[in-house]
Enzyme design. Structure first.
Site, PDB file in Angstrom:
ATOM      1  N   VAL A   1       0.833  -1.205   0.000  1.00  0.00           N
ATOM      2  CA  VAL A   1       0.000   0.000   0.000  1.00  0.00           C
ATOM      3  C   VAL A   1       0.869   1.258   0.000  1.00  0.00           C
ATOM      4  CG1 VAL A   1      -1.769   1.299   1.262  1.00  0.00           C
ATOM      5  CG2 VAL A   1      -1.915  -1.198   1.128  1.00  0.00           C
ATOM      6  N   CYS A   2       1.983   1.213   0.704  1.00  0.00           N
ATOM      7  CA  CYS A   2       2.846   2.398   0.856  1.00  0.00           C
ATOM      8  C   CYS A   2       3.243   3.040  -0.469  1.00  0.00           C
ATOM      9  CB  CYS A   2       4.081   2.050   1.672  1.00  0.00           C
ATOM     10  SG  CYS A   2       3.692   1.473   3.342  1.00  0.00           S
TER      11      CYS A   2
END
EC number: 1.11.1.26
Length: 173
Positions: free
Chosen positions: A47-48
């Site tokens: 997700v980062c």
């Protein structure tokens, strides 16, 4: 977690800079400027990179708005450099390495697992927090919403839900 109105802790971290250098960056250096600081849990995750790409894509908009954009995780500045070179791609804001976790602890965003939660802070030129948002590790945030909030806070006016720059302000009765 640090709250609205709190003064930002004076922490210094190594940062991986957009030009490829690594150098020490102190939060005190940004007094007198609007500051947007966002934390992500770890480099080389799923997700980062979506968040980092979104903030990087809007970095010019933050700059034009008179705000400094900084990102941070508990990885080192050297890990940030490796991630940029090994798949993340160019990033247009300093990436703070917080291996000591002093920054995450100072902002109160260190999870029990030892990584930072997804947290975003908008800090006014006096060094006071004026906006705080945090998500669990599995949910990404909106860089566009952060930019909208920055504009609303900079206006000093009453802004309605979903207000956008250029729209009318709420009239006080």
């Amino acid at each position: 977690m640090i709250s609205i109105g709190n003064t930002v802790p004076d922490v210094t971290c190594e940062a991986y800079l957009p030009d490829g250098r690594i150098e020490a960056v102190s939060l005190a250096h940004y007094r007198g400027k609007w500051l947007v600081l966002f934390f992500w849990p770890l480099d080389f995750t799923f997700v980062c990179p979506t968040e980092i790409r979104a903030y990087s894509d809007l970095s010019h908009d933050f700059d034009v708005s008179g705000a400094v954009l900084l990102g941070a995780s508990v990885d080192s500045a050297h890990a940030h450099r490796a991630w940029v070179r090994q798949g993340l791609g160019a990033v247009r804001f300093p990436m703070l390495g917080d291996v000591s976790r002093a920054l995450a602890q100072g902002f109160g965003v260190l999870a029990e697992s030892g990584v930072a939660v997804r947290a975003t802070f908008i800090i006014n030129p006096e060094g006071r927090v004026v906006s705080v948002a945090a998500n669990d590790l599995n949910v990404g945030r909106s860089a566009r919403e952060t930019l909208r909030l920055l504009h609303a806070l900079q206006s000093g006016e009453l802004t309605a839900c979903e207000w956008q720059p250029g729209e009318a302000f709420v009239a006080a009765a």
